[in-house]
Design an enzyme around this catalytic site. Structure first.
Site, short mmCIF file in Angstrom:
data_model
loop_
_atom_site.label_atom_id
_atom_site.label_comp_id
_atom_site.label_asym_id
_atom_site.label_seq_id
_atom_site.Cartn_x
_atom_site.Cartn_y
_atom_site.Cartn_z
N LYS A 1 80.87 -71.97 61.93
CA LYS A 1 81.92 -71.38 61.12
C LYS A 1 81.27 -70.44 60.11
CE LYS A 1 85.97 -72.82 58.37
NZ LYS A 1 86.74 -73.98 57.88
N SER B 1 91.00 -78.79 58.11
CA SER B 1 90.56 -77.55 58.76
C SER B 1 89.67 -77.72 59.98
CB SER B 1 89.84 -76.65 57.75
OG SER B 1 90.78 -76.04 56.90
N SER C 1 91.60 -74.08 59.07
CA SER C 1 90.93 -72.81 58.95
C SER C 1 89.77 -72.61 59.93
CB SER C 1 90.40 -72.64 57.53
OG SER C 1 89.40 -73.60 57.27
#
Lengths: 502, 97
Positions: free
Chosen positions: A77, A176, A152
């Protein structure tokens, strides 16, 4: 090959059946073909990945790297700092930021022989539940490209689902890792707070967030967690645990395990198809020998308001560092220092980030601090106490990961309040520091994946992994019995090339 | 809705948060914040008398270590990230008149 689990690939690499370089090339080829449609990545490091693969393969051949993840290509990420590799956090304000150090969790992966392919898309500063608040454009759900991947960590989950990598790391501040895992039909784990060092994770809600693995199955998640978890002097909130041998928990044995089905999570707002699939999963666990009964907690309604006060407060403080001086974007025109700060931040941050910074500044400001911020922290303490009590009686608490399957692109941005409410089932684990996992348990009539969420008590990842592993095996067996096709493979929308052409 | 966020409050928050909203953004912020605070107000239904605020899930203690200097000599790499630099330093607009 790209559909193999990380552990399967790792084993074949150790056995010399395939090389890390071949695996990396195959993944990069897939990334090249799918990225124009999916946009899972913000940055792909093709050259560096191939170089890493060659070096790692040499060490494997020499017998120096023998771990189960050595040579396996992975994605990160884009809020995890990587030395020399651009790290944007999905924001314009960090569009040119090249970290001078690597996050501890990523260092741990490198030590385990991971091949790092690149940085995945995410909601700006991890604020959002659809990956649509990214400055770098939305990511699409590989199962159906008209839908969002969740967020996210949407880029990481989409990349795993689309076989653009064998596994990925995400971060989970309010769900997330788990919610996009549910939407993309992959398995994602949020560890107990403090298990994985946050050093080098660009901070949003420091007291809530953990880095976690996103993978094709439970065994991969356990192996990745084993690799990334560590007590780190560079993160003063990191915890020295008694156990780090998470893969030892992978056994199909939950006889006598007590599982509480959290009735709070089955009320209004829950999609009936999600409800049916999750209750069926509870039955599957009962059939495997667990004692399954209903449990009610009284305070789960207060989790979202408490969360948004605390997360916004922490965000407004954490994001004060983006001032156009040391790194990142600086507005081209300004009059004096304060104007430079204001213009830089106004132009550098997106709408959702500004909304949360404003709310956070409000709840921390004089006159409101007690009524909002301290009140939310007191509510948090009560929520934590309720979970503590529940875990005196139950080993695992079971519910859905999200109230619905993935929404269509564009729907979440229209109504922020609705997006916040979508986090209702995942937030409590962050407020209480609990480990929690989301794994696929079915599909709705549109063919979109449904996520089952299991929560464990703090530091009881092993119980959690054992329950999840047992469910996964039993579920796979029942799918095979019915003669259904393995529904873990992605089904692409028409815009994505067929597998055979890749 | 009980929360009327005033222009004055928004201006004050813009100063605290170092943001500069456009007229449309200010109106949206007033609406959004009002809605959020209205929703957050349900926390007042909870009796929290005698409950200590929990800023952290586990007890946080000071983490001590030996005071040993560890030099990281990467000034060049760090400065490369700066929007403006001069003579090995970050360059900023004039801070004192």
């Amino acid at each position: 090959m790209t559909e193999w689990t990380a552990l399967t690939l790792g084993k074949k690499i150790q056995a010399g059946e395939i090389s890390a370089v071949e695996a990396t090339k195959a993944t990069l080829e897939r990334i090249k073909n799918l990225e124009p449609t999916l946009n899972s990545f913000i940055t792909v490091e093709e050259e560096s990945a191939l170089k890493q693969a060659e070096e790692v393969q040499k060490k494997i051949t020499a017998g120096e790297l023998t771990g189960p993840l050595a040579g396996v290509p992975a994605a990160l990420k884009d809020n995890l700092c990587t030395e020399g590799i651009r790290t944007t956090c999905g924001s314009r304000i960090l569009q040119n930021f090249i970290p001078t150090y690597t996050a501890s969790a990523v260092r741990n992966l490198q030590r385990a022989g991971a091949i790092l392919l690149g940085k995945t898309n995410m909601d700006e500063f991890a604020m959002g539940s659809s990956t649509e608040t990214s400055y770098y454009g939305p990511t699409k759900n590989p199962r159906n490209t008209a839908y969002v991947p969740g967020g996210s960590s949407g880029g990481s989950c989409a990349a795993v689902a689309a076989e653009e990598c064998f596994y990925a790391l995400g971060s989970d501040t309010g769900g997330s890792v788990r919610q996009p895992s549910a939407f993309c039909g992959v398995t994602g784990l949020k560890p107990t707070y403090g298990t994985v060092s946050r050093y080098g994770l660009i901070a949003y809600g420091s007291s809530l967030e953990q880095i976690g693995p996103i993978a094709r199955d439970v065994a991969d998640c356990a192996a990745i967690l084993e690799a990334i978890a560590s007590h780190d002097k560079k993160d003063s909130t990191s915890v020295k645990r008694r156990d780090y041998d998470f893969t030892s928990a992978l056994a199909e044995d939950i006889k006598g395990m007590k599982i509480g089905v959290l009735t709070d999570y089955f009320g209004s707002g829950l999609d009936p198809q999600v409800k049916t699939a999750v209750l069926k999963a509870a039955e599957t666990l009962r059939d495997c020998g667990a004692l399954v009964e209903e449990v009610k907690l009284n305070l789960t309604d207060y989790a979202i308001p408490a969360y948004y006060v605390i997360a916004s407060a922490e965000a407004s403080s954490n994001l004060a560092r983006f001032d156009g001086v040391k790194y990142g974007y600086r507005a081209p025109e300004y009059e004096g220092l304060h104007s430079m700060y204001k213009r830089t931040r106004t132009e550098g941050f997106g709408t959702e980030v500004k909304r949360r910074i404003m709310l956070g500044s409000f709840v921390l400001s004089q006159g409101y601090y007690d009524a909002y911020y301290l009140k939310a922290l007191r509510a948090r303490a009560l929520i934590k106490q309720e979970f503590d009590k529940a875990f005196e009686k139950y080993d695992i608490i079971l519910g859905p990961t999200a109230p619905t399957t993935a929404p269509k692109l564009g729907e979440s941005l229209r109504d922020p309040m609705k997006m916040y409410l979508g986090d209702i089932y995942t937030i409590s684990a962050n407020l209480a520091g609990l480990p929690a996992i989301s794994l696929p348990c079915g599909k709705d009539s549109k063919g979109l994946p449904i996520g089952l969420q299991l929560m464990g008590n703090c530091f009881e990842e092993k119980k959690l992994l054992r329950a999840a592993y047992t469910f996964e095996r039993a579920n796979a067996a029942s799918i095979t019995e019915k003669g259904d096709r393995d529904d873990r493979r992605p089904v692409y929308g028409s815009a994505v090339p067929e597998r055979s052409s890749l | 809705m009980r929360h009327q966020i005033t222009d004055e409050t928004i201006s004050q928050l813009e100063n605290l948060a170092k943001l500069e909203l456009s007229p449309e953004e200010r109106e949206q912020a007033k609406k959004d914040m009002g809605e959020m605070l209205h929703y957050i107000d349900r926390l007042n239904e909870l009796d929290t008398t005698g409950t200590e605020p929990m800023s952290h899930v586990f007890p946080i203690n000071n983490v001590f270590r030996e005071d040993i200097v560890e030099q990281e000599n990467n000034r060049e790499a760090i400065l490369k990230n700066a929007p403006a630099q001069r003579d090995g330093s970050f360059q900023v607009p004039k801070t004192l008149e």
